[in-house]
Write a protein that holds these residues in place. Structure first.
Motif, PDB file in Angstrom:
ATOM      1  N   ARG A 126       0.522  48.030   8.977  1.00 44.86           N
ATOM      2  CA  ARG A 126       0.876  48.416  10.344  1.00 44.86           C
ATOM      3  C   ARG A 126       2.362  48.174  10.596  1.00 44.86           C
ATOM      4  O   ARG A 126       2.892  47.107  10.252  1.00 44.86           O
ATOM      5  N   PRO A 127       3.050  49.123  11.210  1.00 44.36           N
ATOM      6  CA  PRO A 127       4.481  48.938  11.471  1.00 44.36           C
ATOM      7  C   PRO A 127       4.785  47.693  12.295  1.00 44.36           C
ATOM      8  O   PRO A 127       5.775  46.996  12.024  1.00 44.36           O
ATOM      9  N   ASP A 128       3.941  47.383  13.299  1.00 45.12           N
ATOM     10  CA  ASP A 128       4.237  46.230  14.141  1.00 45.12           C
ATOM     11  C   ASP A 128       4.094  44.918  13.374  1.00 45.12           C
ATOM     12  O   ASP A 128       4.906  43.995  13.538  1.00 45.12           O
ATOM     13  N   ILE A 129       3.077  44.831  12.512  1.00 41.57           N
ATOM     14  CA  ILE A 129       2.872  43.608  11.719  1.00 41.57           C
ATOM     15  C   ILE A 129       4.014  43.425  10.733  1.00 41.57           C
ATOM     16  O   ILE A 129       4.593  42.336  10.612  1.00 41.57           O
ATOM     17  N   LEU A 130       4.359  44.487  10.006  1.00 41.66           N
ATOM     18  CA  LEU A 130       5.423  44.378   9.002  1.00 41.66           C
ATOM     19  C   LEU A 130       6.777  44.160   9.665  1.00 41.66           C
ATOM     20  O   LEU A 130       7.608  43.374   9.171  1.00 41.66           O
TER      21      LEU A 130
ATOM     22  N   ASN B 152      -5.000  50.200   9.206  1.00 42.69           N
ATOM     23  CA  ASN B 152      -6.193  49.365   9.098  1.00 42.69           C
ATOM     24  C   ASN B 152      -6.092  48.269   8.046  1.00 42.69           C
ATOM     25  O   ASN B 152      -7.075  47.551   7.808  1.00 42.69           O
ATOM     26  N   VAL B 153      -4.944  48.120   7.412  1.00 47.67           N
ATOM     27  CA  VAL B 153      -4.774  47.007   6.469  1.00 47.67           C
ATOM     28  C   VAL B 153      -4.947  45.690   7.223  1.00 47.67           C
ATOM     29  O   VAL B 153      -4.286  45.434   8.229  1.00 47.67           O
ATOM     30  N   GLY B 154      -5.867  44.853   6.750  1.00 47.27           N
ATOM     31  CA  GLY B 154      -6.112  43.556   7.359  1.00 47.27           C
ATOM     32  C   GLY B 154      -7.010  43.582   8.574  1.00 47.27           C
ATOM     33  O   GLY B 154      -7.391  42.523   9.088  1.00 47.27           O
TER      34      GLY B 154
ATOM     35  N   CYS C  76      -9.873  45.851   3.683  1.00 50.06           N
ATOM     36  CA  CYS C  76      -9.271  47.025   3.034  1.00 50.06           C
ATOM     37  C   CYS C  76     -10.359  48.080   2.873  1.00 50.06           C
ATOM     38  O   CYS C  76     -10.581  48.626   1.793  1.00 50.06           O
ATOM     39  N   ALA C  77     -11.042  48.377   3.950  1.00 54.29           N
ATOM     40  CA  ALA C  77     -12.296  49.130   3.892  1.00 54.29           C
ATOM     41  C   ALA C  77     -12.106  50.577   3.431  1.00 54.29           C
ATOM     42  O   ALA C  77     -11.044  51.184   3.617  1.00 54.29           O
TER      43      ALA C  77
ATOM     44  N   LYS D 167      -7.693  57.474   6.599  1.00 55.18           N
ATOM     45  CA  LYS D 167      -6.799  56.394   6.981  1.00 55.18           C
ATOM     46  C   LYS D 167      -7.028  55.921   8.410  1.00 55.18           C
ATOM     47  O   LYS D 167      -6.742  54.773   8.747  1.00 55.18           O
ATOM     48  N   ALA D 168      -7.589  56.761   9.254  1.00 55.50           N
ATOM     49  CA  ALA D 168      -7.872  56.366  10.632  1.00 55.50           C
ATOM     50  C   ALA D 168      -8.974  55.316  10.707  1.00 55.50           C
ATOM     51  O   ALA D 168      -9.114  54.636  11.733  1.00 55.50           O
ATOM     52  N   GLY D 169      -9.761  55.175   9.629  1.00 56.67           N
ATOM     53  CA  GLY D 169     -10.849  54.210   9.642  1.00 56.67           C
ATOM     54  C   GLY D 169     -10.846  53.224   8.502  1.00 56.67           C
ATOM     55  O   GLY D 169     -11.725  52.358   8.429  1.00 56.67           O
ATOM     56  N   GLY D 170      -9.880  53.339   7.601  1.00 53.68           N
ATOM     57  CA  GLY D 170      -9.899  52.453   6.444  1.00 53.68           C
ATOM     58  C   GLY D 170      -8.581  52.417   5.714  1.00 53.68           C
ATOM     59  O   GLY D 170      -7.553  52.942   6.166  1.00 53.68           O
TER      60      GLY D 170
END
Length: 608
Positions: A298-302, A315-317, A543-544, A551-554
């Motif tokens: 996610r851009p905000d997390i990174l 959806n990473v993490g 990492c579903a 990518k919208a769900g996993g």
């Protein structure tokens, strides 16, 4: 045991595949890839080998390694749903991963659990497709004939449902606790039937579980045993912490490609290259952590962590799901005298039998319809129709589990001697205790695991590294639908009290210890649940597989390839989109077996 390699030699080797994490899935993947003699396969494991350690090998010593040198010592963030408590999250930092630290239970989820993955659009992940991979990992040892009647040890014929020549030995324990004979009878007394086919697609009912133990040696059988006689093309480096997956673009344009990894070993940093693929098998905690440290997430997390974004993957993490336990403590008669521990060890060494071969094996899985009165079940079902936090497909699957006709194991009950409750302090040294564990199987709570921002207390304004634990936030009983989990556990706790007061189990239980007899009202019991809930060490989903919504769900597709990155897969429990009603290890081995098969198939090497 596997022949290990030094760090310099590992970095200089030209690998086809590098597997990050020598744990339950990782060693299954690596060993199967190495069966192709033309491939060169490397494994990087942060922990040491525990081969020959009694605390790993002896069945009844299970749990002793938790919190020790083979443990990552992870902790959750403070949990509002648990009154602000922080829980330890033990994970295996050892060759073999958490399969070296767990309690060795070997079971499978419901057929519908895996079919739900396929229903979400993940082709090839239903029960029928996975069953061959379950069997591929197993070497089942049938019990002596008298076990069927004496210990309720029933099973399907090995050639139909259980594997016979896999690397992981599974069997019934050769000795049982004295309370086990009372378990089936107590549940039968309240109308719960025994299930002799609990590995065949439905675990509902009461049964005796098999365990990951080699009965010939009476020792734990775990993932490191995939590599007892490794081929020369399989190279394993222990005490090597992967810090980043190296991603590159050809000519600076197009898609990113994984070309290798950067890792540290005894304070020095190395780079190892993979010509074909890098496989993350670092588990539900560290696979998403490594993706984020490598610029995928996610851009905000990174951005908050000071990590350069390379591939946006929202959806990473996310989607963290975890089984949770409430350890009820009835107070039994004197069933086990710890003073005979030395004699038990001597018997074990001499005969490979006795108390040190005993493991928790008294199991029961029940649907909520068996636990809650009809009117309260209707209330839960109504709430389950309003799952705004989930996509429509997941919401439909989750809400259907409250139907009266659904026979799915939403709550697990496990009985064992001793005190399993870390919050309970016995009144005196002379007291004896047993524990009835109730475990939520299909959590509605959704949490997350992310790297910390670079403004955190331990970062000094620098980006986080793989040496720092990520922020683990399971959101127990919290979030948009966490109250459903608490209500299900409330009904499970009431049923547990009913079982403890039912003969013949009642005959050995003078009274309750925790919760005490003073806890009577629903409000008090909810408070006790909040104060005593602990983890069951079964995290999934971070990492579903994304299914139809991708990518919208996993994070990965049904081939376990990371969206937006070539040459990178995730193969471990983190790829599970929905949790299952089972202990995880048998399923994680199956994921590893299937993942390896898909890699070889995609490379045109299957069957060589």
């Amino acid at each position: 045991m596997a022949t290990l390699i030094d760090a310099k030699e590992f970095a200089e080797t030209e690998f086809d595949y590098i597997v990050v994490g020598g744990g339950t899935a990782g060693l299954a993947v690596a060993s199967r890839l190495a069966e192709i003699p033309t491939l060169t396969v490397g494994v990087l494991e942060a922990g040491k080998s525990g081969y020959g350690d009694d605390n790993i090998d002896i069945p009844a010593y299970s749990g002793r390694a938790l919190g020790g040198p083979y443990d990552w010592h992870f902790k959750t963030t403070p949990q509002p749903g648990l009154g602000g408590r922080t829980l330890p999250w033990n994970r295996g930092k050892i060759l073999g991963g958490s399969s070296a630290l767990n309690y060795m239970t070997w079971n499978r989820g419901s057929k519908e659990d895996y079919d739900a993955w396929e229903e979400l659009g993940n082709a090839g992940w239903g029960w029928d497709s996975l069953l061959p991979y379950f069997k591929k990992s197993e070497r089942f040892h049938p019990p002596p004939p008298e076990f069927k009647d004496n210990h309720q040890a029933s099973y399907n014929k090995p050639n139909s449902i259980l594997g016979e020549d896999g690397p992981i030995n599974v069997s019934y324990t050769r000795d049982f606790s004295p309370s086990h004979a009372l378990w089936h009878a107590a549940f039968n007394e309240v109308g719960v039937e025994s299930n002799p086919a609990h590995l065949n697609g439905s675990n509902v009912g009461v049964w005796t579980t098999i365990v990951a133990v080699n009965p010939e040696t009476a020792t734990r059988s775990y993932a490191a045993h995939y590599c007892l006689s490794p081929p020369k093309n399989l190279h394993i480096l222990t005490e090597a912490l992967v810090e980043e997956v190296i991603l590159k673009k050809d000519g600076g344009e197009g898609e990113w490609t994984a070309t290798g990894v950067r890792f540290s070993h005894y304070g020095r940093t190395y780079v190892a290259s993979a010509a074909r693929e890098v496989i993350l098998s670092a588990g539900s905690v560290q696979s998403p952590q490594l993706l984020e440290l490598s610029g995928v997430g996610r851009p905000d997390i990174l951005g908050a962590a000071g990590i350069l974004l390379k591939v946006e993957s929202p959806n990473v993490g996310e989607n963290l799901q975890e089984h949770i336990i409430d350890p009820k403590l009835p107070h039994p008669d004197d069933l086990f005298d710890e003073e005979i521990a030395a004699a038990a060890y001597e018997q074990y060494q001499r005969e490979k039998s006795g108390r040190l071969t005993v493991l928790p094996c008294s199991m029961c899985y029940l649907p909520v319809s068996k636990l809650a009165p009809k009117e309260e079940l209707a209330t839960l079902a109504s709430k389950s129709q309003q799952l705004e936090h989930f996509g429509p497909e997941q919401a439909s699957i989750l809400s259907r589990r409250f139907s009266n006709d659904k026979q799915l194991g939403q709550v697990e009950f496990v009985f064992d001697l001793g005190n399993w409750n870390p919050s309970f302090t016995p009144d005196s040294d002379g007291e004896r205790y047993c524990s009835l564990l109730l475990v939520l199987q299909y959590p509605f709570s959704r949490g997350s695991i992310h790297i910390a921002p670079d403004t955190g207390p331990n970062t000094d304004g620098r980006p986080p590294t793989a040496h720092q634990q990520p922020e683990i936030d399971p959101q127990y009983y919290a979030g948009p639908h966490g109250e459903l989990d608490l209500e299900i556990m409330l009904h499970g706790a009431k049923f547990a009290q009913k079982i403890c007061s039912t003969k013949p189990l009642k005959n050995i239980i003078p009274g309750p210890a925790s919760p005490s007899s003073d806890v009577v009202s629903d409000e008090d019991l909810r408070s006790w649940i909040v104060e005593n809930t602990i983890t069951d060490w079964h995290p999934t989903g971070t990492c579903a597989m994304g299914g139809r919504v991708r990518k919208a769900g996993g994070v990965v597709d049904e081939r376990l390839k990371v969206y937006g990155v070539n040459g990178l897969r995730v193969i471990d429990a983190s790829v599970m989109p929905l949790h299952i009603s089972a202990h995880l290890q048998a399923t994680v081995y199956a994921i590893g077996e299937k993942g390896a098969d898909m890699i070889l198939e995609d490379a045109g090497l299957r069957g060589q």
